[in-house]
Design an enzyme around this catalytic site. Structure first.
Site, PDB file in Angstrom:
ATOM      1  CE  LYS A 115      -5.857   4.443   2.302  1.00 37.25           C
ATOM      2  NZ  LYS A 115      -4.767   5.690   2.375  1.00 37.25           N
ATOM      3  CB  CYS A 172      -1.312   0.598   1.347  1.00 39.65           C
ATOM      4  SG  CYS A 172      -1.975  -0.961   1.095  1.00 39.65           S
ATOM      5  CD  GLU A 221      -2.036   7.988   9.254  1.00 39.81           C
ATOM      6  OE1 GLU A 221      -1.365   8.605   7.777  1.00 39.81           O
ATOM      7  OE2 GLU A 221      -2.775   6.965   9.544  1.00 39.81           O
ATOM      8  CG  PHE A 235      -1.184  -5.617   4.393  1.00 46.06           C
ATOM      9  CD1 PHE A 235      -1.547  -4.869   5.512  1.00 46.06           C
ATOM     10  CD2 PHE A 235      -1.871  -6.521   4.315  1.00 46.06           C
ATOM     11  CE1 PHE A 235      -2.688  -5.263   6.276  1.00 46.06           C
ATOM     12  CE2 PHE A 235      -3.286  -6.206   4.141  1.00 46.06           C
ATOM     13  CZ  PHE A 235      -3.554  -5.604   5.568  1.00 46.06           C
ATOM     14  CG  HIS A 244      -7.220   1.401   0.819  1.00 44.97           C
ATOM     15  ND1 HIS A 244      -5.724   1.165   0.587  1.00 44.97           N
ATOM     16  CD2 HIS A 244      -6.133   0.557   2.558  1.00 44.97           C
ATOM     17  CE1 HIS A 244      -4.789   0.883   0.817  1.00 44.97           C
ATOM     18  NE2 HIS A 244      -4.771   0.763   1.935  1.00 44.97           N
ATOM     19  CG  HIS A 253      -2.618   4.980   5.296  1.00 40.45           C
ATOM     20  ND1 HIS A 253      -2.193   4.343   3.799  1.00 40.45           N
ATOM     21  CD2 HIS A 253      -2.629   3.636   5.659  1.00 40.45           C
ATOM     22  CE1 HIS A 253      -2.024   2.924   3.817  1.00 40.45           C
ATOM     23  NE2 HIS A 253      -2.430   2.552   5.334  1.00 40.45           N
TER      24      HIS A 253
END
Length: 426
Positions: A345, A173, A324, A409, A350, A313
């Site tokens: 998002k 990502c 975050e 990830f 996403h 994010h």
């Protein structure tokens, strides 16, 4: 290499294909309106799955300028990349035909490559999974291009006439951030003069939905798709899958100035780190993301107080949002509480590897228009997420430096600092 120690790199062209917005103008309108593009999945019957919603792009390949042969040859994500690259090239005003093709590079990010095409072709050659021994005669002639993500960079290179370095970056990502960071280094290091860089993903397929269902990362708020993506909200239940692409024309600052180009922003700093911790888990202290932010700011020769806006994010999972938030506090100190933060998002979902580039597009447009896009659907903030997340409504806000971050990830943590080229450190 320091942003001021070598060639300075700027964005002079922007292209976007996103849910709710095909093209930069419609994309930005969606964001500033605070509208969401999340809905029940229409590409296939989602009823067998736990999460049945996504942010789909209303994309018509032929209406977007692709020939029937190009449509047949390319996976949906590759189509996104080519159409979006063409928009960015047109926006830049650069005459690519007049450039040395060996000095033009291409860097495209993607997390899951041609997932959509491979899924569709498997169903064709296996007769919907009925055949153990598949019949290859039912496959499209260019099936190999679906298998190798390098075809994305090849297609974009052919579209723009690039014969310099061509690369696919696949770091989950953070791919969209890392592709731009890598492209910036190519220009700084003198390897290329112009790079077409960005990311594309079209992951809305049964296999992708099933994978995220298995780890319960996506939301099951199927009865209210429009309000299902809720980053930083206490009632969030996971992220909403999306798709799309954003591509940029990057070039050296002085060259851009000589030709009178419109400069959106300088890519002033970039850094990436790994947490070497867990495939999907995050340490709560946000140390690795904070370190990426620190290094990116150092490269840009900026201090925390120079950051005017953070494009987060903001996936909408409790683990990510809290991680975050901790990273922002750790890296920016008290200034984190004075800095607007938002997650797009909440509106476009996403799109995995593509989202980092889409968020960079949102960041440069925020600088361009002096408007910070909102975090839609944020009504009851998580008490552990206590920063200014610009809830629901866009905000007029001048930004000279924007921090855009990503978390992926595998433990990837990346940060990009975008700034006005004529900025002065405070």
């Amino acid at each position: 290499m320091s942003a001021t120690g070598g060639r300075r790199v700027v964005i002079t062209g922007v292209g976007v294909t996103a849910p709710g917005g095909i093209g930069v103008k419609d994309f930005w309108q969606l964001l500033t309106d605070g509208r969401t593009a999340t809905r029940r999945i229409s590409f296939f019957d989602p009823s067998p799955f736990r999460s049945q919603i996504a942010a789909e792009a209303d994309f018509d390949a032929e209406l977007s300028g692709l020939t029937p042969q190009e449509v047949r040859r390319m996976d949906r994500a590759a189509q996104f990349a080519v159409v979006t690259a063409r928009e960015a090239v047109a926006d830049s005003g650069l005459d690519f035909a007049a450039l040395d093709p060996h000095r033009i590079g291409v860097t495209i990010g993607s997390a899951v490559g041609a997932t959509t095409g491979l899924d569709q072709e498997y169903r064709a050659v296996s007769d919907g999974g009925r055949l153990d021994l598949v019949d290859h005669e039912y496959a499209v002639p260019h099936l190999y291009n679906f298998l190798v993500p390098s075809s994305f960079a090849s297609e974009v290179a052919w579209a723009v006439g690039a014969e310099g370095p061509g690369t696919v970056v696949s770091t989950g990502c953070t791919s969209g951030l890392d592709a731009v960071g890598y492209a910036t280094d190519l220009i700084r290091d003198g390897v290329a003069d112009v790079v077409v860089a960005g990311a594309s993903d079209a992951p809305i397929s049964p296999i992708t939905v099933a994978c995220f269902d298995a780890i319960k990362a996506t939301t099951a708020r199927n009865d209210d798709p429009e309000h299902a993506s809720r980053p930083f909200d206490a009632s969030r239940t996971g992220f909403v899958l999306g798709e799309g692409a954003a591509v940029f024309v990057l070039e050296e600052l002085e060259s851009a100035r000589r030709r009178g180009a419109h400069v959106y922003a300088e890519v002033a700093g970039y850094a990436t780190r790994s947490n070497a911790f867990h495939m999907t888990g995050l340490r709560p202290d946000g140390a690795e993301m904070a370190e990426a932010i620190r290094v990116a700011l150092d490269e840009a020769r900026l201090v925390p107080e120079d950051v005017d806006y953070i494009n987060a994010h903001g996936s909408g999972t409790k683990q990510n949002d809290r991680h975050e938030t901790a990273a922002f506090k750790r890296s920016l100190g008290d200034h984190a509480y004075r800095t607007p933060v938002s997650s797009i998002k909440s509106m476009v979902g996403h799109s995995l590897g593509a989202i980092g580039s889409i968020e960079i597009a949102a960041s440069v447009l925020a600088m361009e228009h002096a408007v910070v896009p909102p975090t839609a659907n944020l009504h009851t903030p998580d008490p552990e997420c206590d920063l200014d997340y610009v809830p629901v409504t866009a905000r007029d806000w001048r930004t000279d430096a924007v921090l855009s971050v990503g978390s992926g990830f595998g433990g990837f943590q990346s940060a990009v600092v975008l700034a006005r080229p004529d900025r002065s450190a405070r």
